[in-house]
Design a protein around this motif. Structure first.
Motif, PDB file in Angstrom:
ATOM      1  N   SER A  65       0.751  -1.171   0.073  1.00 19.45           N
ATOM      2  CA  SER A  65      -0.009  -0.047  -0.071  1.00 19.45           C
ATOM      3  C   SER A  65       0.811   1.198  -0.115  1.00 19.45           C
ATOM      4  CB  SER A  65      -0.919  -0.008   1.096  1.00 19.45           C
ATOM      5  OG  SER A  65      -0.438   0.267   2.401  1.00 19.45           O
ATOM      6  N   ASP A  66       0.238   2.322   0.038  1.00 23.02           N
ATOM      7  CA  ASP A  66       1.189   3.502  -0.244  1.00 23.02           C
ATOM      8  C   ASP A  66       2.060   3.892   0.788  1.00 23.02           C
ATOM      9  OD1 ASP A  66       1.637   5.558  -1.903  1.00 23.02           O
ATOM     10  OD2 ASP A  66       0.512   6.818  -0.932  1.00 23.02           O
ATOM     11  N   MET A  67       1.424   3.688   2.381  1.00 24.95           N
ATOM     12  CA  MET A  67       2.064   3.805   3.423  1.00 24.95           C
ATOM     13  C   MET A  67       2.469   5.399   3.419  1.00 24.95           C
ATOM     14  SD  MET A  67       4.455   0.663   4.159  1.00 24.95           S
ATOM     15  CE  MET A  67       3.744  -0.810   4.306  1.00 24.95           C
ATOM     16  N   ALA A  68       1.272   6.268   3.126  1.00 19.77           N
ATOM     17  CA  ALA A  68       1.461   7.754   2.824  1.00 19.77           C
ATOM     18  C   ALA A  68       1.667   8.518   4.233  1.00 19.77           C
ATOM     19  CB  ALA A  68       0.123   8.051   2.311  1.00 19.77           C
ATOM     20  N   ALA A  69       1.357   7.978   5.148  1.00 20.99           N
ATOM     21  CA  ALA A  69       1.571   8.621   6.432  1.00 20.99           C
ATOM     22  C   ALA A  69       3.172   9.232   6.945  1.00 20.99           C
ATOM     23  CB  ALA A  69       1.119   7.800   7.789  1.00 20.99           C
ATOM     24  N   PHE A  70       4.029   8.368   6.001  1.00 22.82           N
ATOM     25  CA  PHE A  70       5.544   8.442   6.054  1.00 22.82           C
ATOM     26  C   PHE A  70       5.932   9.505   4.851  1.00 22.82           C
ATOM     27  CE2 PHE A  70       4.411   4.968   8.553  1.00 22.82           C
ATOM     28  CZ  PHE A  70       5.202   5.516   9.866  1.00 22.82           C
ATOM     29  N   LYS A  71       5.181   9.950   3.953  1.00 25.53           N
ATOM     30  CA  LYS A  71       5.609  11.040   2.914  1.00 25.53           C
ATOM     31  C   LYS A  71       6.224  12.303   3.621  1.00 25.53           C
ATOM     32  CE  LYS A  71       2.326   9.554  -0.392  1.00 25.53           C
ATOM     33  NZ  LYS A  71       1.199   9.920  -1.373  1.00 25.53           N
ATOM     34  N   PRO A  72       6.813  13.065   3.141  1.00 26.21           N
ATOM     35  CA  PRO A  72       7.575  12.893   1.868  1.00 26.21           C
ATOM     36  C   PRO A  72       8.962  12.310   1.867  1.00 26.21           C
ATOM     37  CG  PRO A  72       7.856  14.969   2.916  1.00 26.21           C
ATOM     38  CD  PRO A  72       6.872  14.435   3.468  1.00 26.21           C
ATOM     39  N   MET A  73       9.125  12.011   3.442  1.00 25.10           N
ATOM     40  CA  MET A  73      10.446  11.427   3.793  1.00 25.10           C
ATOM     41  C   MET A  73      10.159  10.770   5.239  1.00 25.10           C
ATOM     42  SD  MET A  73      13.810  11.088   3.112  1.00 25.10           S
ATOM     43  CE  MET A  73      15.195  10.674   3.879  1.00 25.10           C
ATOM     44  N   PRO A  74      10.539   9.299   5.419  1.00 27.07           N
ATOM     45  CA  PRO A  74      11.470   8.598   4.584  1.00 27.07           C
ATOM     46  C   PRO A  74      10.932   7.859   3.317  1.00 27.07           C
ATOM     47  CG  PRO A  74      10.696   7.300   6.394  1.00 27.07           C
ATOM     48  CD  PRO A  74      10.069   8.690   6.573  1.00 27.07           C
ATOM     49  N   ARG A  75       9.570   7.738   3.532  1.00 26.74           N
ATOM     50  CA  ARG A  75       8.895   7.125   2.444  1.00 26.74           C
ATOM     51  C   ARG A  75       8.874   8.116   1.018  1.00 26.74           C
ATOM     52  NH1 ARG A  75       5.788   8.399  -1.526  1.00 26.74           N
ATOM     53  NH2 ARG A  75       4.092   6.798  -2.198  1.00 26.74           N
ATOM     54  N   ASP A 100      -1.637  -3.522 -16.926  1.00 26.98           N
ATOM     55  CA  ASP A 100      -3.112  -3.721 -16.372  1.00 26.98           C
ATOM     56  C   ASP A 100      -3.470  -2.927 -14.995  1.00 26.98           C
ATOM     57  OD1 ASP A 100      -1.880  -5.764 -15.241  1.00 26.98           O
ATOM     58  OD2 ASP A 100      -2.976  -7.281 -16.506  1.00 26.98           O
ATOM     59  N   GLY A 101      -2.716  -2.390 -14.366  1.00 30.34           N
ATOM     60  CA  GLY A 101      -3.189  -1.640 -13.317  1.00 30.34           C
ATOM     61  C   GLY A 101      -3.076  -2.498 -12.235  1.00 30.34           C
ATOM     62  N   HIS A 102      -2.331  -3.827 -12.292  1.00 34.52           N
ATOM     63  CA  HIS A 102      -2.239  -4.540 -10.781  1.00 34.52           C
ATOM     64  C   HIS A 102      -1.214  -4.079 -10.091  1.00 34.52           C
ATOM     65  CE1 HIS A 102      -4.562  -8.577 -11.929  1.00 34.52           C
ATOM     66  NE2 HIS A 102      -4.907  -7.576 -12.616  1.00 34.52           N
ATOM     67  N   VAL A 103      -0.261  -3.534 -10.556  1.00 30.43           N
ATOM     68  CA  VAL A 103       0.835  -2.855  -9.795  1.00 30.43           C
ATOM     69  C   VAL A 103       0.960  -1.242 -10.238  1.00 30.43           C
ATOM     70  CG1 VAL A 103       3.555  -2.885  -9.795  1.00 30.43           C
ATOM     71  CG2 VAL A 103       2.179  -4.895  -9.955  1.00 30.43           C
ATOM     72  N   VAL A 104       0.950  -0.467  -9.246  1.00 27.30           N
ATOM     73  CA  VAL A 104       1.130   0.909  -9.403  1.00 27.30           C
ATOM     74  C   VAL A 104       2.273   1.692  -8.494  1.00 27.30           C
ATOM     75  CG1 VAL A 104      -0.310   3.265  -9.026  1.00 27.30           C
ATOM     76  CG2 VAL A 104      -1.430   0.897  -9.671  1.00 27.30           C
ATOM     77  N   ILE A 105       2.927   2.399  -8.947  1.00 27.23           N
ATOM     78  CA  ILE A 105       3.972   3.267  -8.230  1.00 27.23           C
ATOM     79  C   ILE A 105       3.182   4.380  -7.764  1.00 27.23           C
ATOM     80  CG2 ILE A 105       6.053   4.483  -8.406  1.00 27.23           C
ATOM     81  CD1 ILE A 105       6.428   1.443  -8.759  1.00 27.23           C
ATOM     82  N   GLY A 106       3.434   4.471  -6.273  1.00 30.87           N
ATOM     83  CA  GLY A 106       2.700   5.687  -5.445  1.00 30.87           C
ATOM     84  C   GLY A 106       3.473   7.053  -5.890  1.00 30.87           C
ATOM     85  N   GLU A 107       2.813   8.026  -5.436  1.00 29.98           N
ATOM     86  CA  GLU A 107       3.643   9.383  -5.721  1.00 29.98           C
ATOM     87  C   GLU A 107       5.113   9.222  -5.238  1.00 29.98           C
ATOM     88  OE1 GLU A 107       3.818  13.735  -3.776  1.00 29.98           O
ATOM     89  OE2 GLU A 107       2.455  12.238  -3.080  1.00 29.98           O
ATOM     90  N   ILE A 108       5.920   9.833  -6.140  1.00 34.82           N
ATOM     91  CA  ILE A 108       7.430   9.839  -5.867  1.00 34.82           C
ATOM     92  C   ILE A 108       7.432  11.342  -5.527  1.00 34.82           C
ATOM     93  CG2 ILE A 108       9.732  10.004  -6.985  1.00 34.82           C
ATOM     94  CD1 ILE A 108       8.588   8.106  -9.351  1.00 34.82           C
ATOM     95  N   THR A 109       7.893  11.518  -4.000  1.00 35.16           N
ATOM     96  CA  THR A 109       7.898  12.932  -3.489  1.00 35.16           C
ATOM     97  C   THR A 109       9.047  13.752  -3.822  1.00 35.16           C
ATOM     98  OG1 THR A 109       9.551  12.360  -1.496  1.00 35.16           O
ATOM     99  CG2 THR A 109       7.008  11.444  -1.381  1.00 35.16           C
ATOM    100  N   ASP A 110       9.157  14.987  -3.385  1.00 32.71           N
ATOM    101  CA  ASP A 110      10.202  16.088  -3.725  1.00 32.71           C
ATOM    102  C   ASP A 110      11.399  15.451  -3.023  1.00 32.71           C
ATOM    103  OD1 ASP A 110       8.408  17.060  -5.372  1.00 32.71           O
ATOM    104  OD2 ASP A 110       7.734  18.594  -3.844  1.00 32.71           O
ATOM    105  N   ALA A 111      11.300  14.579  -2.181  1.00 31.33           N
ATOM    106  CA  ALA A 111      12.737  14.123  -1.717  1.00 31.33           C
ATOM    107  C   ALA A 111      13.565  13.373  -2.670  1.00 31.33           C
ATOM    108  CB  ALA A 111      12.309  13.137  -0.563  1.00 31.33           C
ATOM    109  N   VAL A 112      13.080  13.065  -3.911  1.00 35.49           N
ATOM    110  CA  VAL A 112      13.529  12.529  -4.945  1.00 35.49           C
ATOM    111  C   VAL A 112      14.092  13.524  -5.935  1.00 35.49           C
ATOM    112  CG1 VAL A 112      13.750  10.767  -6.915  1.00 35.49           C
ATOM    113  CG2 VAL A 112      12.645  10.109  -4.550  1.00 35.49           C
ATOM    114  N   PRO A 113      15.344  13.706  -6.446  1.00 35.96           N
ATOM    115  CA  PRO A 113      15.561  14.852  -7.401  1.00 35.96           C
ATOM    116  C   PRO A 113      14.840  14.791  -8.636  1.00 35.96           C
ATOM    117  CG  PRO A 113      17.598  13.991  -6.525  1.00 35.96           C
ATOM    118  CD  PRO A 113      16.558  13.130  -5.962  1.00 35.96           C
ATOM    119  N   ALA A 114      14.437  15.925  -9.116  1.00 35.58           N
ATOM    120  CA  ALA A 114      13.420  15.954 -10.374  1.00 35.58           C
ATOM    121  C   ALA A 114      14.016  15.189 -11.384  1.00 35.58           C
ATOM    122  CB  ALA A 114      13.447  17.317 -10.990  1.00 35.58           C
TER     123      ALA A 114
END
Length: 362
Positions: free
Chosen positions: A242-252, A287-301
């Motif tokens: 799952s996205d584990m969004a509670a840990f955005k933008p860092m460390p996740r 087919d949408g079974h695997v989705v990459i969640g938001e890549i945060t701004d902690a990752v260089p553009a």
């Protein structure tokens, strides 16, 4: 909308067996769809995401469907009892959602030929038993690329659950793509021997951090490694299942999201239509079974852009994460230049690729 929850406690589950005769479902009743979970629905990862799929089934079909579930079901003999209890509770279709349920699911399916069964990540099928899985290694390739760019220590950690092909695929895929962008990268693998155990997962993450790892990937279900990385500071992680969004933008900084809802809806509809078949499904990004969640701004553009290009290439079929040349750990050739691994090769993967250190437990 009718809903029923199967409690994890053995006594509560056993109460469902009060009627030891035929299943309770009548022709004009809602279709009863059951789910067997290896962890709690609140694990924040694998089981949570399967349960989100269950809720999508409820929302999509309304009163035409009743869903039931049992969480925290151990793999092994307990699984056979739990699945049987669910049949006796009236389930018409049952999804068993962990690899270790494979033998138990096959055993119960043979005993109840009028009930439909679907097993996640396994390979045994029968007249009333289908299998389904996702190509998690596709997401691991993207994570590996990002990890290879982000690490400053050149040491990436990986928390493995069990040494089965699905997990080994992910370790190899992430390492290959980290090494491609950073030839100096090393990967340290720790085996937790659990799908969900926050204490063990936290200990594994801490052990990796103490070995100088500054990026951690995981194939376990809880958010404990995220919390350990957050406490350590300057350690990057990726959401698992799952996205584990509670840990955005860092460390996740990104995640692999397993989107089961559309598959569950499709298979429930097939039972309703009388078109259900014991298929074997292995879905992926396309087919949408695997989705990459938001890549945060902690990752260089520029790294984010490179990762998005890989996502597009995998989704379109232009690129396969296991494309040669790839050697096995002992230096022997596995894939020649330009050769693409077959599904059969991937499903039997039992080795590390060249450059990875350590042994795979037997």
């Amino acid at each position: 909308m009718q809903r029923r929850t199967l409690l994890a406690a053995t006594g509560a589950a056993a109460a469902l067996c009060a009627t030891l005769g035929a299943p309770l479902h009548a022709q004009d009743d809602p279709l009863t769809v059951g789910f067997i979970y290896v962890g709690p629905v609140g694990d924040g990862g694998w089981t949570y995401q399967h349960d989100q799929g269950r809720l999508e089934v409820e929302e999509h079909f309304g009163d035409a469907v009743e869903t039931i579930y049992q969480e925290n079901v151990p793999e092994g003999a307990d699984a056979a009892r739990a699945i049987t209890q669910m049949v006796l509770a009236g389930a018409d279709l049952i999804f068993t959602t962990s690899f270790g349920y494979m033998d138990a699911t096959a055993e119960v399916a043979e005993q109840f030929p009028d009930v439909k069964f679907e097993h996640a990540t396994g390979y045994i099928r029968g007249d009333n038993l289908a299998t389904y899985d996702s190509r998690f290694y596709e997401g691991r390739a993207v994570e590996g690329l990002i990890a290879g760019h982000l690490t400053e220590s050149n040491r990436i950690g990986y928390i493995g659950s069990f040494p089965i092909p699905e997990v080994i695929q992910g370790i190899n895929s992430s390492f290959l793509h980290a090494q491609e962008v950073n030839p100096d990268v090393e990967m340290v693998v720790v085996w937790a021997y659990t799908w969900f155990d926050p204490a063990k997962e936290a200990d594994a993450a801490q052990a990796l951090i103490e070995q100088g790892v500054d990026v951690i990937l995981q194939h376990t279900d809880s958010t404990a490694p995220q919390a350990a990385a957050e406490q350590a500071g300057n350690v990057y992680t990726f959401g698992q299942a799952s996205d584990m969004a509670a840990f955005k933008p860092m460390p996740r900084v990104a995640s692999i999201i397993d989107d089961w809802g559309p598959y569950y809806i499709e298979r429930v509809q097939a039972v309703m239509d009388g078109t259900w078949e014991p298929t074997g499904t292995w879905g992926g990004m396309s087919d949408g079974h695997v989705v990459i969640g938001e890549i945060t701004d902690a990752v260089p553009a520029e790294v984010k852009a490179e990762a998005e290009e890989m996502i597009d290439a995998i989704s379109s079929g232009e690129y396969h994460p296991f494309t040669g040349p790839i050697n096995k750990q002992d230096g022997s050739v596995w894939l020649e230049e330009g050769e693409v691994a077959t599904d059969e090769q991937l499903l039997g993967m039992d080795f590390f690729v060249e450059g990875l250190t350590g042994d795979i437990p037997s």
